[in-house]
Motif scaffolding. Structure first.
Motif, PDB file in Angstrom:
ATOM      1  N   GLU A  17      -3.116  10.142  -8.585  1.00 23.31           N
ATOM      2  CA  GLU A  17      -4.409  10.596  -8.085  1.00 23.31           C
ATOM      3  C   GLU A  17      -5.069   9.500  -7.262  1.00 23.31           C
ATOM      4  OE1 GLU A  17      -7.695  10.748 -11.014  1.00 23.31           O
ATOM      5  OE2 GLU A  17      -6.199  10.131 -12.503  1.00 23.31           O
ATOM      6  N   LEU A  18      -6.048   9.908  -6.453  1.00 23.24           N
ATOM      7  CA  LEU A  18      -6.807   9.000  -5.597  1.00 23.24           C
ATOM      8  C   LEU A  18      -8.277   9.086  -5.977  1.00 23.24           C
ATOM      9  CD1 LEU A  18      -7.188   7.221  -3.008  1.00 23.24           C
ATOM     10  CD2 LEU A  18      -7.337   9.382  -1.719  1.00 23.24           C
ATOM     11  N   MET A  19      -8.920   7.916  -6.114  1.00 29.67           N
ATOM     12  CA  MET A  19     -10.367   7.863  -6.347  1.00 29.67           C
ATOM     13  C   MET A  19     -11.011   7.058  -5.219  1.00 29.67           C
ATOM     14  SD  MET A  19     -11.614   9.527  -8.952  1.00 29.67           S
ATOM     15  CE  MET A  19     -13.183   8.675  -9.215  1.00 29.67           C
ATOM     16  N   MET A  20     -12.013   7.676  -4.556  1.00 30.37           N
ATOM     17  CA  MET A  20     -12.731   7.020  -3.470  1.00 30.37           C
ATOM     18  C   MET A  20     -14.224   7.031  -3.782  1.00 30.37           C
ATOM     19  SD  MET A  20     -10.711   8.416  -0.085  1.00 30.37           S
ATOM     20  CE  MET A  20     -11.307  10.113  -0.249  1.00 30.37           C
ATOM     21  N   GLU A  21     -14.998   6.388  -2.933  1.00 33.08           N
ATOM     22  CA  GLU A  21     -16.451   6.422  -3.123  1.00 33.08           C
ATOM     23  C   GLU A  21     -16.951   7.862  -3.082  1.00 33.08           C
ATOM     24  OE1 GLU A  21     -18.630   3.672  -0.632  1.00 33.08           O
ATOM     25  OE2 GLU A  21     -16.914   2.295  -0.567  1.00 33.08           O
ATOM     26  N   LEU A  22     -16.498   8.628  -2.108  1.00 33.92           N
ATOM     27  CA  LEU A  22     -16.852  10.035  -1.972  1.00 33.92           C
ATOM     28  C   LEU A  22     -15.599  10.882  -1.918  1.00 33.92           C
ATOM     29  CD1 LEU A  22     -19.618   9.921   0.826  1.00 33.92           C
ATOM     30  CD2 LEU A  22     -19.958   9.959  -1.649  1.00 33.92           C
ATOM     31  N   SER A  23     -15.609  12.030  -2.583  1.00 32.39           N
ATOM     32  CA  SER A  23     -14.506  12.979  -2.448  1.00 32.39           C
ATOM     33  C   SER A  23     -14.538  13.556  -1.039  1.00 32.39           C
ATOM     34  CB  SER A  23     -14.665  14.104  -3.467  1.00 32.39           C
ATOM     35  OG  SER A  23     -15.776  14.929  -3.125  1.00 32.39           O
ATOM     36  N   PRO A  24     -13.457  14.184  -0.572  1.00 31.24           N
ATOM     37  CA  PRO A  24     -13.475  14.789   0.766  1.00 31.24           C
ATOM     38  C   PRO A  24     -14.609  15.790   0.962  1.00 31.24           C
ATOM     39  CG  PRO A  24     -11.223  14.634  -0.036  1.00 31.24           C
ATOM     40  CD  PRO A  24     -12.104  14.235  -1.180  1.00 31.24           C
ATOM     41  N   ALA A  25     -14.898  16.596  -0.069  1.00 32.31           N
ATOM     42  CA  ALA A  25     -15.982  17.577   0.055  1.00 32.31           C
ATOM     43  C   ALA A  25     -17.330  16.884   0.211  1.00 32.31           C
ATOM     44  CB  ALA A  25     -15.993  18.499  -1.162  1.00 32.31           C
ATOM     45  N   GLU A  26     -17.555  15.820  -0.548  1.00 33.58           N
ATOM     46  CA  GLU A  26     -18.818  15.103  -0.448  1.00 33.58           C
ATOM     47  C   GLU A  26     -18.942  14.367   0.885  1.00 33.58           C
ATOM     48  OE1 GLU A  26     -21.516  15.091  -2.238  1.00 33.58           O
ATOM     49  OE2 GLU A  26     -20.706  16.528  -3.677  1.00 33.58           O
TER      50      GLU A  26
ATOM     51  N   LEU B 120      -5.833   8.168   3.734  1.00 38.79           N
ATOM     52  CA  LEU B 120      -5.453   8.416   2.343  1.00 38.79           C
ATOM     53  C   LEU B 120      -5.659   9.879   1.967  1.00 38.79           C
ATOM     54  CD1 LEU B 120      -6.930   5.265   0.574  1.00 38.79           C
ATOM     55  CD2 LEU B 120      -4.509   5.792   0.933  1.00 38.79           C
ATOM     56  N   THR B 121      -6.758  10.450   2.422  1.00 39.73           N
ATOM     57  CA  THR B 121      -7.017  11.861   2.127  1.00 39.73           C
ATOM     58  C   THR B 121      -5.902  12.747   2.669  1.00 39.73           C
ATOM     59  OG1 THR B 121      -9.419  11.543   2.086  1.00 39.73           O
ATOM     60  CG2 THR B 121      -8.614  13.765   2.521  1.00 39.73           C
ATOM     61  N   GLU B 122      -5.482  12.492   3.881  1.00 37.80           N
ATOM     62  CA  GLU B 122      -4.404  13.278   4.482  1.00 37.80           C
ATOM     63  C   GLU B 122      -3.118  13.159   3.675  1.00 37.80           C
ATOM     64  OE1 GLU B 122      -4.186  11.722   8.409  1.00 37.80           O
ATOM     65  OE2 GLU B 122      -5.952  12.845   9.130  1.00 37.80           O
ATOM     66  N   LYS B 123      -2.783  11.946   3.246  1.00 37.63           N
ATOM     67  CA  LYS B 123      -1.541  11.733   2.516  1.00 37.63           C
ATOM     68  C   LYS B 123      -1.575  12.389   1.134  1.00 37.63           C
ATOM     69  CE  LYS B 123      -0.652   7.302   4.848  1.00 37.63           C
ATOM     70  NZ  LYS B 123       0.553   7.716   5.586  1.00 37.63           N
ATOM     71  N   PHE B 124      -2.676  12.251   0.426  1.00 38.94           N
ATOM     72  CA  PHE B 124      -2.746  12.812  -0.917  1.00 38.94           C
ATOM     73  C   PHE B 124      -2.866  14.332  -0.887  1.00 38.94           C
ATOM     74  CE2 PHE B 124      -3.031   8.504  -2.166  1.00 38.94           C
ATOM     75  CZ  PHE B 124      -2.798   8.448  -3.531  1.00 38.94           C
ATOM     76  N   GLU B 125      -3.570  14.868   0.093  1.00 29.55           N
ATOM     77  CA  GLU B 125      -3.629  16.324   0.213  1.00 29.55           C
ATOM     78  C   GLU B 125      -2.266  16.898   0.562  1.00 29.55           C
ATOM     79  OE1 GLU B 125      -6.759  17.096   3.009  1.00 29.55           O
ATOM     80  OE2 GLU B 125      -8.294  17.198   1.436  1.00 29.55           O
TER      81      GLU B 125
ATOM     82  N   ILE C  71      -7.813  14.336  -5.598  1.00 27.33           N
ATOM     83  CA  ILE C  71      -8.670  13.299  -5.012  1.00 27.33           C
ATOM     84  C   ILE C  71     -10.057  13.441  -5.623  1.00 27.33           C
ATOM     85  CG2 ILE C  71      -9.640  12.345  -2.893  1.00 27.33           C
ATOM     86  CD1 ILE C  71      -7.387  13.741  -1.351  1.00 27.33           C
ATOM     87  N   GLY C  72     -10.566  12.357  -6.181  1.00 27.38           N
ATOM     88  CA  GLY C  72     -11.895  12.369  -6.765  1.00 27.38           C
ATOM     89  C   GLY C  72     -12.810  11.378  -6.090  1.00 27.38           C
ATOM     90  N   GLY C  73     -14.086  11.433  -6.462  1.00 24.15           N
ATOM     91  CA  GLY C  73     -15.065  10.507  -5.903  1.00 24.15           C
ATOM     92  C   GLY C  73     -15.987   9.975  -6.978  1.00 24.15           C
ATOM     93  N   PHE C  74     -16.447   8.752  -6.801  1.00 27.95           N
ATOM     94  CA  PHE C  74     -17.347   8.131  -7.764  1.00 27.95           C
ATOM     95  C   PHE C  74     -18.789   8.613  -7.614  1.00 27.95           C
ATOM     96  CE2 PHE C  74     -13.988   4.829  -7.516  1.00 27.95           C
ATOM     97  CZ  PHE C  74     -13.656   4.778  -8.860  1.00 27.95           C
ATOM     98  N   GLU C  75     -19.160   9.046  -6.420  1.00 21.98           N
ATOM     99  CA  GLU C  75     -20.542   9.401  -6.136  1.00 21.98           C
ATOM    100  C   GLU C  75     -20.598  10.684  -5.322  1.00 21.98           C
ATOM    101  OE1 GLU C  75     -22.069   4.760  -5.609  1.00 21.98           O
ATOM    102  OE2 GLU C  75     -21.345   5.892  -3.882  1.00 21.98           O
ATOM    103  N   THR C  76     -21.771  11.302  -5.288  1.00 20.02           N
ATOM    104  CA  THR C  76     -22.027  12.365  -4.330  1.00 20.02           C
ATOM    105  C   THR C  76     -22.645  11.756  -3.078  1.00 20.02           C
ATOM    106  OG1 THR C  76     -24.288  12.808  -5.086  1.00 20.02           O
ATOM    107  CG2 THR C  76     -22.490  13.958  -6.231  1.00 20.02           C
TER     108      THR C  76
ATOM    109  N   VAL D 165       0.834  -1.202   0.000  1.00 23.93           N
ATOM    110  CA  VAL D 165       0.000   0.000   0.000  1.00 23.93           C
ATOM    111  C   VAL D 165       0.870   1.253   0.000  1.00 23.93           C
ATOM    112  CG1 VAL D 165      -1.743   1.323   1.266  1.00 23.93           C
ATOM    113  CG2 VAL D 165      -1.941  -1.160   1.096  1.00 23.93           C
ATOM    114  N   THR D 166       1.963   1.228   0.742  1.00 22.30           N
ATOM    115  CA  THR D 166       2.876   2.369   0.748  1.00 22.30           C
ATOM    116  C   THR D 166       3.374   2.677  -0.656  1.00 22.30           C
ATOM    117  OG1 THR D 166       3.618   1.977   3.023  1.00 22.30           O
ATOM    118  CG2 THR D 166       5.093   3.213   1.601  1.00 22.30           C
ATOM    119  N   SER D 167       3.778   1.642  -1.372  1.00 19.08           N
ATOM    120  CA  SER D 167       4.276   1.835  -2.736  1.00 19.08           C
ATOM    121  C   SER D 167       3.194   2.389  -3.649  1.00 19.08           C
ATOM    122  CB  SER D 167       4.801   0.507  -3.298  1.00 19.08           C
ATOM    123  OG  SER D 167       5.841  -0.001  -2.488  1.00 19.08           O
ATOM    124  N   ALA D 168       1.970   1.891  -3.484  1.00 23.65           N
ATOM    125  CA  ALA D 168       0.867   2.363  -4.319  1.00 23.65           C
ATOM    126  C   ALA D 168       0.563   3.828  -4.048  1.00 23.65           C
ATOM    127  CB  ALA D 168      -0.375   1.508  -4.065  1.00 23.65           C
ATOM    128  N   ILE D 169       0.586   4.222  -2.787  1.00 20.22           N
ATOM    129  CA  ILE D 169       0.338   5.624  -2.432  1.00 20.22           C
ATOM    130  C   ILE D 169       1.403   6.523  -3.044  1.00 20.22           C
ATOM    131  CG2 ILE D 169       0.314   7.262  -0.510  1.00 20.22           C
ATOM    132  CD1 ILE D 169      -0.935   5.007   1.192  1.00 20.22           C
TER     133      ILE D 169
END
Length: 278
Positions: free
Chosen positions: A58-67, A143-148, A154-159, A49-53
């Motif tokens: 970019e990072l894609m999650m179910e929801l973006s940090p804002a959502e 993950l959000t902390e590391k990518f920010e 950082i993106g999201g698939f859904e709202t 996981v460290t290597s992948a980060i």
């Protein structure tokens, strides 16, 4: 699926969650199975996981940090019933007893004014809290902390609204079945969440599949809306994203990655090569 609870500096357990990779000459997509809340201090980001980060652009999650930040208010808007309905009119016997015992472990759920699905979500949060899980230590938070910090997008698939509407739009009978099952099983829920978390930490996809199937297979409408349809959309996204160069870390709930209708299996069915890398 919706587990929330606060962090601590105490050392926690080690977890090595399952992760897959889809790759071609100029594109790599790592697919990491997450838990939204984990035991406090869990070390989940070592190993591959460290290597992948580090490698990901970019990072894609179910929801973006804002959502994710908007989810609480969206829940409050959608959860309200048109007219109050006492829990005694919805549950009886073992289910009502289990519900009352879980509610007694903390503050009132205020269930009379809430839809069945919303009561179930609040019950899940209470179970997570009682099990000592922490969303502040959850994979998405880390993950959000590391990518920010690295200045990576950082993106999201859904709202948040789209995600909660999956429950809101379930027919009333399905909602009642889900609520009843959750209440009937409330007495064993902390133990079951512990087993689920342990299986995730071992990267034991067979055990995860067993738990997920036992939980949702008896409610086909819920499985289709909450798992299968979303997995199909996310798998299609992976196939499209492979047409552009770069490296992506895709991090979604581990329950979406197991079995014949999990994202890795669906991606492989599209003709792409999927490798288990952790």
């Amino acid at each position: 699926m919706l587990l929330t609870a606060c962090g601590t500096a105490e050392p926690g357990p080690e977890a090595r969650p399952a992760m897959w990779m889809v790759a071609d000459a100029d594109t790599k997509i790592y697919i990491l199975g997450t838990m939204h809340a984990v035991p406090r201090g869990t070390d989940w980001d070592a190993g591959r996981v460290t290597s992948a980060i580090e490698a990901a652009d970019e990072l894609m999650m179910e929801l973006s940090p804002a959502e994710l930040a908007a989810a609480g208010e969206t829940f409050r808007q959608l959860a309200q019933r048109d007219a109050p309905l006492a829990i005694e009119a919805r549950l009886s016997g073992k289910a009502l007893t289990g519900f009352r015992a879980l509610e007694a472990s903390g503050r009132s759920f205020g269930e009379d004014g809430l839809d069945d699905w919303a009561v179930m979500v609040l019950m899940g949060q209470r179970v997570a809290q009682n099990a000592g899980l922490s969303s502040a230590d959850g994979v998405e938070t880390g993950l959000t902390e590391k990518f920010e910090a690295a200045g990576k997008p950082i993106g999201g698939f859904e709202t948040a609204r789209e995600q909660l509407m999956l429950f809101e739009t379930l027919d009333l009978q399905t909602q009642r079945i889900l609520l009843t099952r959750a209440a009937e099983e409330a007495g064993d829920a902390v133990k079951e969440v512990g087993a689920l978390t342990a299986a995730w930490g071992r990267g034991d996809v067979a055990a995860l599949e067993t738990v997920i199937n036992e939980d949702i297979d008896s409610v086909p409408a819920a499985r289709k809306a909450i798992l299968t349809d979303r997995n199909r959309r996310w798998s299609a996204w992976v196939k499209r994203r492979m047409e552009r160069p770069g490296t992506v870390l895709m991090a979604v709930g581990a329950g979406h990655l197991v079995g014949a209708d999990g994202v890795p299996a669906m991606v492989e069915a599209e003709g792409l090569t999927v490798m288990r890398v952790q």
